[in-house]
Scaffold this motif. Structure first.
Motif, PDB file in Angstrom:
ATOM      1  N   ALA A   1      -2.817   0.154   6.055  1.00 24.81           N
ATOM      2  CA  ALA A   1      -1.856  -0.904   6.410  1.00 24.81           C
ATOM      3  C   ALA A   1      -2.198  -1.484   7.770  1.00 24.81           C
ATOM      4  CB  ALA A   1      -0.437  -0.337   6.408  1.00 24.81           C
ATOM      5  N   LYS A   2      -2.558  -0.624   8.694  1.00 26.02           N
ATOM      6  CA  LYS A   2      -2.947  -1.074  10.035  1.00 26.02           C
ATOM      7  C   LYS A   2      -4.117  -2.053   9.936  1.00 26.02           C
ATOM      8  CE  LYS A   2      -5.415  -0.591  14.017  1.00 26.02           C
ATOM      9  NZ  LYS A   2      -6.790  -1.089  14.179  1.00 26.02           N
TER      10      LYS A   2
ATOM     11  N   THR B   1      -4.611   8.744   4.523  1.00 32.27           N
ATOM     12  CA  THR B   1      -4.984   7.760   5.542  1.00 32.27           C
ATOM     13  C   THR B   1      -3.821   7.456   6.483  1.00 32.27           C
ATOM     14  OG1 THR B   1      -4.597   6.064   3.871  1.00 32.27           O
ATOM     15  CG2 THR B   1      -6.879   6.683   4.283  1.00 32.27           C
ATOM     16  N   GLY B   2      -2.626   7.869   6.125  1.00 34.70           N
ATOM     17  CA  GLY B   2      -1.489   7.907   7.048  1.00 34.70           C
ATOM     18  C   GLY B   2      -1.148   6.616   7.764  1.00 34.70           C
ATOM     19  N   GLY B   3      -1.401   5.455   7.178  1.00 34.76           N
ATOM     20  CA  GLY B   3      -1.053   4.193   7.831  1.00 34.76           C
ATOM     21  C   GLY B   3      -2.260   3.369   8.225  1.00 34.76           C
ATOM     22  N   LEU B   4      -3.449   3.982   8.160  1.00 29.79           N
ATOM     23  CA  LEU B   4      -4.645   3.271   8.626  1.00 29.79           C
ATOM     24  C   LEU B   4      -4.958   2.047   7.767  1.00 29.79           C
ATOM     25  CD1 LEU B   4      -7.078   3.079  10.525  1.00 29.79           C
ATOM     26  CD2 LEU B   4      -8.296   4.663   9.029  1.00 29.79           C
TER      27      LEU B   4
ATOM     28  N   GLY C   1       4.561  -1.294   3.090  1.00 33.47           N
ATOM     29  CA  GLY C   1       3.731  -0.136   2.827  1.00 33.47           C
ATOM     30  C   GLY C   1       4.564   1.136   2.861  1.00 33.47           C
ATOM     31  N   TYR C   2       4.069   2.139   2.163  1.00 31.50           N
ATOM     32  CA  TYR C   2       4.728   3.441   2.134  1.00 31.50           C
ATOM     33  C   TYR C   2       3.734   4.477   2.634  1.00 31.50           C
ATOM     34  CZ  TYR C   2       7.623   1.045  -1.372  1.00 31.50           C
ATOM     35  OH  TYR C   2       8.414   0.153  -2.035  1.00 31.50           O
ATOM     36  N   ILE C   3       4.137   5.258   3.609  1.00 28.49           N
ATOM     37  CA  ILE C   3       3.293   6.368   4.025  1.00 28.49           C
ATOM     38  C   ILE C   3       3.939   7.631   3.492  1.00 28.49           C
ATOM     39  CG2 ILE C   3       2.203   7.535   5.960  1.00 28.49           C
ATOM     40  CD1 ILE C   3       2.677   4.743   7.407  1.00 28.49           C
ATOM     41  N   THR C   4       3.369   8.130   2.419  1.00 28.68           N
ATOM     42  CA  THR C   4       3.989   9.255   1.701  1.00 28.68           C
ATOM     43  C   THR C   4       3.139  10.480   1.946  1.00 28.68           C
ATOM     44  OG1 THR C   4       2.771   8.550  -0.266  1.00 28.68           O
ATOM     45  CG2 THR C   4       5.028   7.761  -0.033  1.00 28.68           C
ATOM     46  N   TYR C   5       3.425  11.117   3.087  1.00 29.75           N
ATOM     47  CA  TYR C   5       2.621  12.262   3.495  1.00 29.75           C
ATOM     48  C   TYR C   5       3.075  13.514   2.746  1.00 29.75           C
ATOM     49  CZ  TYR C   5      -0.973  12.903   7.061  1.00 29.75           C
ATOM     50  OH  TYR C   5      -2.170  13.066   7.717  1.00 29.75           O
ATOM     51  N   SER C   6       4.378  13.635   2.516  1.00 28.75           N
ATOM     52  CA  SER C   6       4.897  14.826   1.844  1.00 28.75           C
ATOM     53  C   SER C   6       5.016  14.573   0.343  1.00 28.75           C
ATOM     54  CB  SER C   6       6.283  15.165   2.410  1.00 28.75           C
ATOM     55  OG  SER C   6       7.186  14.102   2.123  1.00 28.75           O
TER      56      SER C   6
ATOM     57  N   GLU D   1       0.074   5.187   1.143  1.00 29.20           N
ATOM     58  CA  GLU D   1      -0.972   6.011   1.753  1.00 29.20           C
ATOM     59  C   GLU D   1      -0.525   7.446   1.937  1.00 29.20           C
ATOM     60  OE1 GLU D   1      -3.162   4.135   5.060  1.00 29.20           O
ATOM     61  OE2 GLU D   1      -1.626   2.581   4.996  1.00 29.20           O
TER      62      GLU D   1
ATOM     63  N   VAL E   1       0.834  -1.208   0.000  1.00 29.22           N
ATOM     64  CA  VAL E   1       0.000   0.000   0.000  1.00 29.22           C
ATOM     65  C   VAL E   1       0.863   1.250   0.000  1.00 29.22           C
ATOM     66  CG1 VAL E   1      -1.872  -1.170   1.246  1.00 29.22           C
ATOM     67  CG2 VAL E   1      -0.182   0.154   2.524  1.00 29.22           C
TER      68      VAL E   1
ATOM     69  N   ARG F   1     -11.037   9.157   6.861  1.00 27.27           N
ATOM     70  CA  ARG F   1      -9.966   8.164   6.742  1.00 27.27           C
ATOM     71  C   ARG F   1     -10.532   6.741   6.783  1.00 27.27           C
ATOM     72  NH1 ARG F   1      -4.553  10.092   9.124  1.00 27.27           N
ATOM     73  NH2 ARG F   1      -4.927   8.755  10.902  1.00 27.27           N
TER      74      ARG F   1
END
Lengths: 420, 420
Positions: B285-286, B280-283, B301-306, B277, B275, B397
């Motif tokens: 994957a969680k 959703t910031g990790g939700l 998973g990748y949390i790509t906020y920026s 995200e 994933v 989210r």
């Protein structure tokens, strides 16, 4: 003043809905010094509701009913009050005009069924509903009061604030109550009890107590005073004393959360964070990004569930994984260092562990074993925790995230020159 | 059989905690045909609790108390039962041995205060607690039963399953109730009501109803029969008919979740998922890793906020971000494709959107706008959803993750040859 809260609805006694109204009302009542002695829930059954009302009026000066004021035949609170107080139901002109007014503002025709909502027991007063069609009902007898409020939480809260809060403020008169909550992490409830023993003795004012929920301990302080100023002074004295004795484990006040406090510290310092998660699988990033505006300090995260992803995404050497295993201090350290370097953030947190229910191999690697690493400009700290084999998968993941957030909090507090 | 549930705890009557145990118990009791006529909550007050117990034993054949079995002086359920049934408290050897056993397994010394938990009213039976130190208590008088269970939800549920569920199954005897829940996603409640109107008419057996919670609709079927076989046959007929009419939106049965169903499909097919995200910031994957054993199919998973992380980690071209913005179909598509390629998984999901409460710029980019992309061997699908500006950050989210999981589910079902 004693109070009883009655909730009405078959969806509550069958468990289809959780009753949150009673807790909300109780918080508000307790805050102004009303002693809530009980909650009662009954289904949509006029006879049982009526019996509950009679009994509550015998036992308490203030009775609040929520629910059962809607327009459908299973809404029976009006009938139950009438039966309990031995008065007939009558159409109330003021109530009818309020209901008509609601539909006019909403620009919709009023269905005939809503007319039922204007029926009130003789002698009762009507309470305006700013958010819906159901007017509330107030019955007074001597010094006793019975309020019937809507079950829809938004309507209930608005009506409480407009109709009950001013009355309660007036009734509480000179004597005032002020309260505070100090949330803690990283100290046991037994240790808190030792440190605060003299403040917690029964009958003392302020009353000091502790409660635990999901590994967060809350110290609650409730101060009574003959004036608001006196109550506030007593409260402030206790809060200062408790902060002095307990110290760092207190991470905030009121409804503060670890992720909220960490976010505020990062924002204040203009610093950034990234995470690398194995067993928590995104939960730590999710918590950090629960906070609106967290994109200012949370840049990115890696969920490295497989060994290959720990190598590819974080640069963990294969030799470390082979020699120590994925759940090890060495791998947690390498994950955090790799995460910080690759994400280019001021801090990086890594978590690796065994969330269960399977995958444990006791005694060396039981379910609940986690390694948590925090990388910063001064190096990498790693802690090992045995969270306990009795915890569920959700609980292991929750606790691991809280330990991680608290490590970051303590580092940020230390760099900011200690606790405020 | 009538039942009353009593919850005990000052934290409940002051509103510091919401009572979820009563609803959980009521769901379980209702499911086996027990009629829950009321819930009662009292504080840590032995006299009030004792009065509530006496009254409940007068009104119901089954009384269940939760809470107040702990080791501290404010745990008063043992005393209140003793007072209500006029029997003295005695140290129960079996209870003491269970408590000692718990500490032995936990490899900790038993504090002296836990000895209080072995005190039980004379003539009562002790119920083993597999998850904590507090033994439960069972009192029988004629055909009436009073159970005292722990207030900690995990302990309560384990004890209910081990001690009450078998008794209730036995008691429900000849006349039987069988029930089913069919969870749905991606259909409106009004549409379900149209499709199932004839099955949902009042008084019909089986009873069919729908409830909605957090965008998941549940079709509930409750069948009464003169024997378990008859109830089961009626239930199975209805379930088959409902499945035929509703089709793909039904994603499982019982307590199935979207993430559980998706996990089972991936496992059955031997395929993998990753994933990427943003909002959703990790939700997501969680949720996927909430499932034990998910490491078999969830790799990373990748949390790509920026924006920088979308480029660095997923290879999203800067030009796309500049031209379309981070919340766009083009970026969602590039995120999913980049994620699938870099993670080397069979499927990849990407989510980018505006979770709020700030950051929206209506009308083109309101809070609740999300793009969700699913990459697979056949290409990349992208959907655009306006989840609604009235939703909270948590809700946006949550809904985005559910839409994403459902897209993956439908793709997996199609590849597996349609619904079972």
């Amino acid at each position: 003043m004693n109070a009883i809260v009655i909730s009405c609805g078959t969806e509550l006694v069958t468990g289809q809905c959780v009753d949150t109204n009673s807790a909300w009302l109780s918080t508000r009542l307790t805050a102004v010094g009303v002693h809530v002695v009980g909650h009662v829930t009954v289904g949509d059954d006029a006879a049982r509701l009526s019996a509950a009302i009679r009994r509550a009026l015998d036992e308490a000066e203030l009775v609040i009913i929520t629910g059962g004021l809607g327009p459908t035949p299973d809404d029976l609170t009006r009938e139950a009050i009438a039966e309990a107080i031995h008065e007939p139901l009558q159409e109330n002109a003021e109530a009818l005009s309020q209901i008509r007014g609601f539909f006019e503002r909403w620009q919709r025709p009023m269905p005939e069924s809503n007319r039922r909502q204007a029926m009130t027991p003789r002698g009762c007063e009507v309470i305006a509903n700013s958010r819906g069609t159901a007017p509330g009902i107030l019955y007074r007898k001597d010094h006793r009061r019975l309020y019937a409020l809507p079950g829809v939480p938004a309507e209930l809260k608005a009506m409480f604030d407009s109709a009950l809060a001013p009355m309660l403020d007036e009734l509480s008169g000179g004597s005032r109550i002020e309260s505070a909550r100090l949330p803690c992490f990283g100290i046991s409830e037994a240790r808190l009890g030792d440190v605060l023993a003299d403040l917690m003795r029964p009958g003392r004012n302020p009353a000091v107590g502790t409660t635990a929920s999901q590994a967060i301990l809350s110290i609650r302080v409730l101060a009574h005073g003959s004036s608001q100023a006196e109550a506030r002074r007593l409260l402030d004295n206790d809060v200062a004393e408790i902060r002095r004795r307990v110290g760092e484990p207190i991470f905030g006040e009121g409804e503060d959360t670890l992720e909220g406090v960490v976010g505020a510290l990062l924002r204040a310092r203009g610093e950034t964070i990234s995470v690398a998660e194995s067993c928590t699988g995104g939960l730590l990033a999710k918590r950090l990004t629960d906070i609106p505006g967290s994109s200012d300090y949370f840049l990115q995260g890696y969920i490295t569930y497989s060994n290959a992803s720990k190598m590819d995404l974080l640069g963990v050497p294969q030799a470390l994984l082979t020699e120590h295993g994925a759940v090890s201090e060495a791998v947690a350290r390498a994950m955090a260092a790799g995460c910080r370097e690759r994400a280019g953030t001021d801090y990086a947190i890594a978590i690796t562990g065994i969330a269960g229910p399977t995958g444990g191999s006791p005694p060396s690697h039981p379910v609940g074993l986690v390694y948590i690493a925090l990388a910063h400009s001064g190096g990498v700290e790693v802690v090992r925790h045995l969270l306990g084999e009795h915890l569920t998968r959700d609980e292991v993941r929750d606790r691991a995230c809280k330990v991680a957030l608290n490590m970051l909090r303590l580092q940020l507090v230390a760099r900011s020159g200690g606790p405020p």
